[in-house]
Scaffold this motif. Structure first.
Motif, PDB file in Angstrom:
ATOM      1  N   TYR A 125       0.863  -1.177   0.000  1.00 58.48           N
ATOM      2  CA  TYR A 125       0.000   0.000   0.000  1.00 58.48           C
ATOM      3  C   TYR A 125       0.903   1.231   0.000  1.00 58.48           C
ATOM      4  N   ASN A 177      -4.319  -5.444  -0.589  1.00 65.63           N
ATOM      5  CA  ASN A 177      -4.500  -4.454  -1.644  1.00 65.63           C
ATOM      6  C   ASN A 177      -3.139  -4.263  -2.304  1.00 65.63           C
ATOM      7  N   PHE A 326     -10.910  -5.199  -4.826  1.00 64.93           N
ATOM      8  CA  PHE A 326     -10.093  -5.001  -6.016  1.00 64.93           C
ATOM      9  C   PHE A 326      -9.889  -6.314  -6.772  1.00 64.93           C
TER      10      PHE A 326
HETATM   11  N1  GLN Z   1      -7.017   2.746  -0.451  1.00 64.48           N
HETATM   12  C1  GLN Z   1      -7.745   3.214  -1.584  1.00 64.48           C
HETATM   13  C2  GLN Z   1      -7.254   2.429  -2.801  1.00 64.48           C
HETATM   14  O1  GLN Z   1      -6.428   1.579  -2.676  1.00 64.48           O
HETATM   15  C3  GLN Z   1      -7.530   4.684  -1.837  1.00 64.48           C
HETATM   16  C4  GLN Z   1      -7.189   5.497  -0.657  1.00 64.48           C
HETATM   17  C5  GLN Z   1      -6.602   6.821  -1.034  1.00 64.48           C
HETATM   18  O2  GLN Z   1      -7.017   7.439  -1.999  1.00 64.48           O
HETATM   19  N2  GLN Z   1      -5.637   7.244  -0.304  1.00 64.48           N
HETATM   20  O3  GLN Z   1      -7.716   2.664  -3.862  1.00 64.48           O
END
Ligand code: GLN
Ligand code: PMP
Length: 394
Positions: A125, A177, A326
């Motif tokens: 992330y 993610n 996702f």
């Molecule tokens: N966590 C969200 C993503 O992965 C977006 C979060 C953000 O815009 N900081 O899309």
């Protein structure tokens, strides 16, 4: 007055660009494209959530305590007792934060000294490396790689090799993610063994713990033998209750780590928006008593199944999407050199925005994602259907 002839921003921010989510949401707006890029629900949360928000706004106007509103910490302790079978102490082991993003930042500020190393499993992330660099620490990367069956796998020996005497912590995100991977019990046991052997702390980002598919069960690394003492588990109301703008998150950790976190937390936000904490406390209590969590899974399972088929039909071969909202797709059949060019093409020619996942890799491993795109399916059915219509035009 003499102007100083160098950038006025501090050195620590000089390497940062604008986040990938901001960039692609702006492109979605510019090209009036369907935004399957940034992960936020484009629909309203359920009425009981909105009502809790309205009610709390009437009653709470002043600072909350540093560690968080007691009602929210108690609701989190109850939930953890149910999910983990462990009593987490609401007074000494829970901290409320401004979403998971601030939790990550504050935890790293609290634990990482200059030149300490933190292991990041990539894709990561995007706030992880930035938070580590701002603390003066060094990220060390260990990639997940897709195998022949398109499963993302971690080479545990590669993880071992990345550890040095300066390694202080490992960050682990499951459900993950951008890949949608849920780490298996075996993988978590293997990671736990390495962390215990090398005395590493674990920062466990579990913000998607309620979003798993096909009857999977979430497993928190903190619940494995010998792990509670070394793990900080981060959660967020944003994903579970479709309120990403409320920015209410939390950290569960043993008393000494909670104390360290709160020493940093008191100088970052000092305390977190009181009415929103009260609202989340109310919502957590209601969700424990109604069918919200299973309804949420069914709601997202339908969207995942639908969009998974859409991607298959569009020759965008999807990787297994076990959790999160996702799906990563293999774009090879479309014949583009890299993920950024593909995503630009999709935005400008098809009116659909996806995120190029190479942003979530270190420079040496970006190539892993060059034939991939990440699609967010936390969108209204009619938006997913419109995207399907556009992708079928390939
Ligand atoms: N966590 C969200 C993503 O992965 C977006 C979060 C953000 O815009 N900081 O899309
Ligand atoms: N961690 C992961 C893996 C995420 O995907 C996100 C946001 N989408 C966050 C942390 C940040 O969560 P929050 O919005 O609660 O700050």
């Amino acid at each position: 007055m003499m102007s100083k002839n160098y950038p006025r921003g501090a050195e620590r921010i000089q390497s940062f660009g604008t986040t990938v989510f901001t960039v692609w949401t702006q492109l979605a707006q510019k090209y009036q494209a369907l935004n399957l890029g940034q992960g936020f629900p484009d629909f309203s949360p359920p009425e009981f959530v909105r009502e809790a928000g309205r009610k709390a706004m009437e009653g709470y106007q002043q600072y909350a305590p540093l560690k968080g509103l007691a009602a929210l910490r108690n609701a989190l302790a109850q939930e953890t007792a149910r999910e983990w079978g462990r009593l987490v102490d609401a007074e000494t082991e829970i901290t409320v934060t401004v979403g998971a993003t601030e939790a990550i930042f504050a935890v790293i500020q609290a634990l990482i000294d200059r030149d300490d190393e933190v292991i990041l499993i990539e894709p990561f992330y995007d706030s992880y490396p930035a938070s580590i660099l701002m603390a003066g620490g060094q990220p060390r990367f260990v990639p997940l790689r897709p195998n022949a069956a398109q499963q993302w796998t971690l080479d545990i020996d590669e993880l071992r090799q990345a550890i040095t005497p300066r390694t202080k912590a490992l960050m682990l995100n499951t459900p993950h993610n951008p890949t949608g991977k849920c780490f298996t019990a075996q993988e978590l046991h293997d990671i736990a063994e390495v962390c215990i052997q090398h005395d590493l702390l674990v920062i466990a980002d579990e913000v998607y713990d309620r979003l798993l598919f096909d009857d999977r069960k979430h497993l928190s690394i903190a619940t494995l033998p010998g792990m509670w003492e070394r793990t900080l588990t981060i959660g967020s109301a944003g994903k579970t209750f479709s309120v990403t703008g409320w920015k209410i998150g939390w950290v569960l950790a043993p008393p000494d780590l909670t104390h360290a976190l709160q020493m940093a937390q008191q100088w970052i936000p000092f305390s977190v928006a009181t009415p929103l904490q009260a609202a989340v406390a109310d919502v957590l209590q209601q969700a424990q008593a109604n069918t919200y969590y299973s309804d949420l899974r069914a709601f997202y399972q339908k969207k995942r199944d639908f969009f998974f088929r859409v991607l298959q039909e569009a020759d965008l071969n999807p990787y297994p999407a076990e959790g999160t909202y996702f799906i990563v797709a293999d774009t090879s059949a479309w014949g583009f050199d890299n993920d950024e060019t593909f995503c630009h093409h999709l935005t400008t020619q098809y009116g659909v925005v996806a995120i190029p996942p190479s942003y979530f890799f270190s420079p040496q491993n970006k190539h892993i994602a060059h034939k991939m795109a990440r699609f967010a399916f936390c969108k209204e059915d009619h938006i997913l259907e419109a995207a399907a219509e556009r992708l079928r035009k390939k």
